[in-house]
Each structure stands twice: as structure tokens, then as C-alpha cells.
Design an enzyme around this catalytic site. Structure first.
Site, PDB file in Angstrom:
ATOM      1  N   GLY A   1       0.797  -1.220   0.000  1.00 49.18           N
ATOM      2  CA  GLY A   1       0.000   0.000   0.000  1.00 49.18           C
ATOM      3  C   GLY A   1       0.830   1.269   0.000  1.00 49.18           C
TER       4      GLY A   1
ATOM      5  CG  ASP B   1       0.212   1.077  10.871  1.00 47.23           C
ATOM      6  OD1 ASP B   1      -0.921   0.926  10.378  1.00 47.23           O
ATOM      7  OD2 ASP B   1       1.198   1.442  10.199  1.00 47.23           O
TER       8      ASP B   1
ATOM      9  CE  LYS C   1       1.054  -4.372   3.581  1.00 48.59           C
ATOM     10  NZ  LYS C   1       1.413  -3.903   2.238  1.00 48.59           N
TER      11      LYS C   1
END
Length: 429
Positions: free
Chosen positions: A92, A311, A411
Site C-alpha cells: 500500500g 498501526d 509484508k
């Protein structure tokens, strides 16, 4: 157990270990754009090994070398029928930063990603770039990737308006390319700024690269200017550190050392040091690095505003739930447009422990009166690295914790499962 899952367990409830974390993904991705725009004048050290960073680095390096056929991480660069396509998979940050970079550098290409990436909105950023003069076409649904960029870019204004309450990555993407713009940039942020520390991180790193800026009220101004010869050394990732705080909180006794983390960090997620005090975890900085210790104190506080560090939300919510802490959370507006709808994913998986995460306008309430720990629980990860890592510490409470699609951690934290084994966790696949 499914063919693509692992079972996590721990034979005792104590955790004592030293873990070397990878470089910050957030810092690394910003530094890579600065390196590319400066034509190498900004040198980057201790780059993250996270897949998102590998993908962004691969696109930039191969574009610089004039290559049109390359694979990196779960991304690729290909040429077909004369059209260059960069597929950044699930990355992203790479999608947002490359959207700005490809626009202002006049790079004719298509930017695409996974099916989930094609569902993540980007219209706010493309509209802002369009105000500057970029010509971006939607190759699919309007407002979403894939995007098609023109080799023509002529700046028509330096003034851009952008909403501040959706994603700080849109703002960062614009700020990073601002020194490259002939007319510079005057960025007007409308409304409340979400995740302000991430914007502050961006500007601090740009200062390290010799870029001057002015931030007055809701307006950030950056003139066209040259980068200076400089070096940016990436600090370890505080987002990754948060999972070790969760492990400390759920352990009976713990002492975990994370080398090279700084007391004065650019990363907004360093706020985990303060948040975890509510769960009896204390932080101190020594010659070895960050030391986190379970004090045994009872949890304190019941309200958490996470708008500056979204996050951390999954980590903190799961710890609260596991400790039976009926907490209230706010600042979670961006969670629904992440790798998955993280609110719905949390609700689904916490329900397996009898915990309810109830939405009440902009507040979310944990209800833990029916909390229980089955001997075996299967956790779905929804193609989301943070779901896997936020729930993994529950192996301290659950005899057999099965994590589906565990490879999603590449990721942001590729060595996560290996590091858990170093800390005494057992993994069976």
C-alpha cells in the site's frame, strides 16, 4: 489444520530474549523516494527487509536502470504491447508513494496491485496530483487502482488542498516530491490531520536530506530546491517492536531487549512505550538498546486514542481483550481501508474468544465479560500482516493457536516467526 497454516504454542509463560528487529518500513520507504529523486545524493543505510520495501526498491532501481522485465518480492515490472506495468502486489505504501513519483517524473506506466489493492481508494491523492497538473487515468474503477500515468507533466499551480483525516500517506506522497516540483508546493490540509507523527517523520527525514520547509497552521510549504549529499540511517521498526510489547504484557514474567531503538524516535509508533504502561510493561533504554519488562502491575486506564498511531490498534486491542480489559478506543477511522477492513477482522477473530468489539460512532468498546481461551483456536489473517502478528502473542494463553496464511508477515516483518522461536515459542506446520 489447513495446508497453509502453522500452530503456535509456548510451554511456559515467561519470555526472556534479545531480538534484532529489521529497519523501519515507514522510514525506509520514505528514504527510497528521497534517494530516487536526489539521483543517489541521499544514501540510505539499514534498509528494511520488509516485502513492501523490497517491492518499492525494486520498482525504483529497475526504472532507474531502464529495465522493463524484473521481479522483486511479490511485485514485478513488465512490458507488454509497448506499455510498462509496475505490479506492486499488496504494498500500500508503494502504491501511494509511486503514484506521486511516477506523476511528477513523467514516467509513462501502469501501476497496479493485488485484487485487494484495487479495492483501496486512491482518488484523494490522484485528485491532488491532478490539481498540480498530473495526467492520471483510471485503468479500472474510477478512484481506485490500476492507474495509468503519462510521460507529460507540466505543473500548473503550487497550491493543493487535501483532506487530513483519511490517510497521512497521501500527504507524505505529496511532500516527498515537493522539492522536485518547479513551482514547489503549498499544501493546505483540510480538517483534522490523522496520524500527524507520520507527517512529522516525513518532514524530519527531508530535513536530513537538506530540504527546508515551513509549516504554519494547516499549510505546509516547500520550495523547489536541491537535495544535499547526505546519509539517512534507518532505525529499527517500532511497529515490529509493538508485538514484543504484547508478548511481554501477556507473559507471566518477561525481559525482552530490542537493540538500537531510540528514546527520541521519528516513528509515531514509539508511543507503544506509553500505551503499554497501562498493561504493566515498563520501558528503559540501556547500552544494549530498549529493554521491556513485565512489572506485574494491574492494568490501568480504559480509554485509548490511537489516531496518531493506527498501526498499533490491532496489537493494543488484542492485548486488552486477552487481559479482559473493557477498554474504549478512538482514532480508528483509517482501519477500514487498510489491507483488509481491520475493524471487521478484529470483530470476527475476537468473537472466537467470546470478546465483542462494539462500534459506537467514532468509538469502539471492548466487552470481555464472556472472555475464554479454548485449547485450540484458528485465526484467519485476511491477507493482513498485522492480523497475524497481533494475534500471535495469544499463544501464551491458548495451548494451540493456529494461524492461517502465516506468510503474510513478509509484508513488514519477514523474520517474525523465526524470532518467536528464538523467544521460546514452538511452531508446527
Amino acid at each position: 489444520m489447513s495446508d497453509n497454516s502453522l500452530i503456535l504454542s509456548k510451554s511456559n509463560a515467561d519470555t526472556f530474549c534479545t531480538i534484532q528487529l529489521t529497519g523501519s518500513k515507514s522510514e525506509s520507504n520514505r528514504a527510497l523516494i528521497l534517494n530516487a529523486l536526489s539521483k543517489g545524493k541521499v544514501v540510505v543505510n539499514n534498509l528494511s527487509s520488509a516485502d513492501d520495501t523490497v517491492i518499492l526498491n525494486g520498482v525504483l532501481r529497475n526504472l532507474e536502470a531502464g529495465k522493463d522485465d524484473a521481479t522483486f518480492g511479490s511485485g514485478s515490472l513488465t512490458q507488454s504491447d509497448g506499455e510498462l506495468t509496475a505490479n506492486i502486489g499488496p504494498a500500500g505504501t508503494a502504491m501511494r508513494f509511486l503514484t506521486a513519483y511516477l506523476s511528477v517524473t513523467g514516467t509513462a506506466a501502469v501501476l497496479t496491485g493485488t485484487e485487494r489493492m484495487k479495492q483501496r481508494p486512491i482518488g484523494i491523492l490522484t485528485d491532488a496530483l491532478g490539481q498540480l497538473g498530473a495526467k492520471i487515468q483510471y485503468a479500472g474503477q474510477e478512484g481506485f487502482p490500476p492507474l495509468r500515468f503519462s510521460k507529460e507533466f507540466k505543473q500548473v499551480t503550487n497550491k493543493v488542498n487535501i483532506r487530513g483525516n483519511v490517510s497521512s500517506q497521501y500527504i507524505t506522497a505529496l511532500l516527498l516530491v515537493a522539492p522536485f516540483l518547479e513551482k514547489g508546493l503549498e499544501l493546505h490540509i483540510e480538517g483534522e490531520l490523522t496520524s500527524r507523527p507520520y507527517v512529522e517523520m516525513t518532514l524530519a527525514m527531508m530535513e536530513e536530506a537538506g530540504i527546508c520547509y515551513n509549516w504554519q497552521g494547516s499549510v505546509i510549504s516547500i520550495d523547489n530546491q536541491d537535495f544535499k549529499d547526505s546519509q539517512i540511517t534507518i532505525e529499527p521498526d517500532w511497529s515490529a517492536a509493538s508485538y514484543w510489547y504484547a508478548i511481554a504484557a501477556l507473559s507471566k514474567d518477561s525481559k525482552i531487549i530490542l537493540p538500537y531503538l531510540k528514546a527520541k524516535s521519528l516513528q509515531g509508533d514509539s508511543r507503544i512505550t506509553q500505551i503499554m504502561e497501562h498493561f504493566g510493561v515498563q520501558s528503559s533504554f540501556t547500552d544494549e538498546g530498549l529493554e521491556i519488562v513485565k512489572t506485574g502491575d494491574a492494568p490501568r486506564g480504559a480509554f485509548f486514542d490511537l489516531k496518531d498511531c493506527p498501526d498499533l490498534a490491532q496489537t493494543v486491542i488484542v492485548v486488552s481483550a486477552a487481559l479482559g480489559h473493557n477498554a474504549t478506543f478512538t482514532g480508528l477511522e483509517t482501519l477500514k481501508i487498510k489491507e483488509t477492513d481491520r475493524i471487521k477482522a478484529l470483530q470476527n477473530e475476537l468473537a472466537k474468544l467470546g470478546v465483542v468489539l462494539r462500534e459506537d460512532g467514532e468509538q469502539y468498546h471492548l466487552e470481555c465479560s464472556d472472555l475464554h481461551f479454548p485449547e485450540h483456536v484458528i485465526i484467519e489473517t485476511y491477507e493482513d500482516h498485522r492480523m497475524a502478528m497481533a494475534f500471535a502473542p495469544l499463544a501464551l494463553k491458548i495451548q494451540q493457536l493456529e494461524i492461517e496464511e502465516p506468510a503474510v508477515v513478509v509484508k513488514s516483518y519477514p523474520t517474525f516467526w523465526d524470532d518467536l522461536q528464538k523467544a521460546g515459542f514452538t511452531i508446527n506446520s
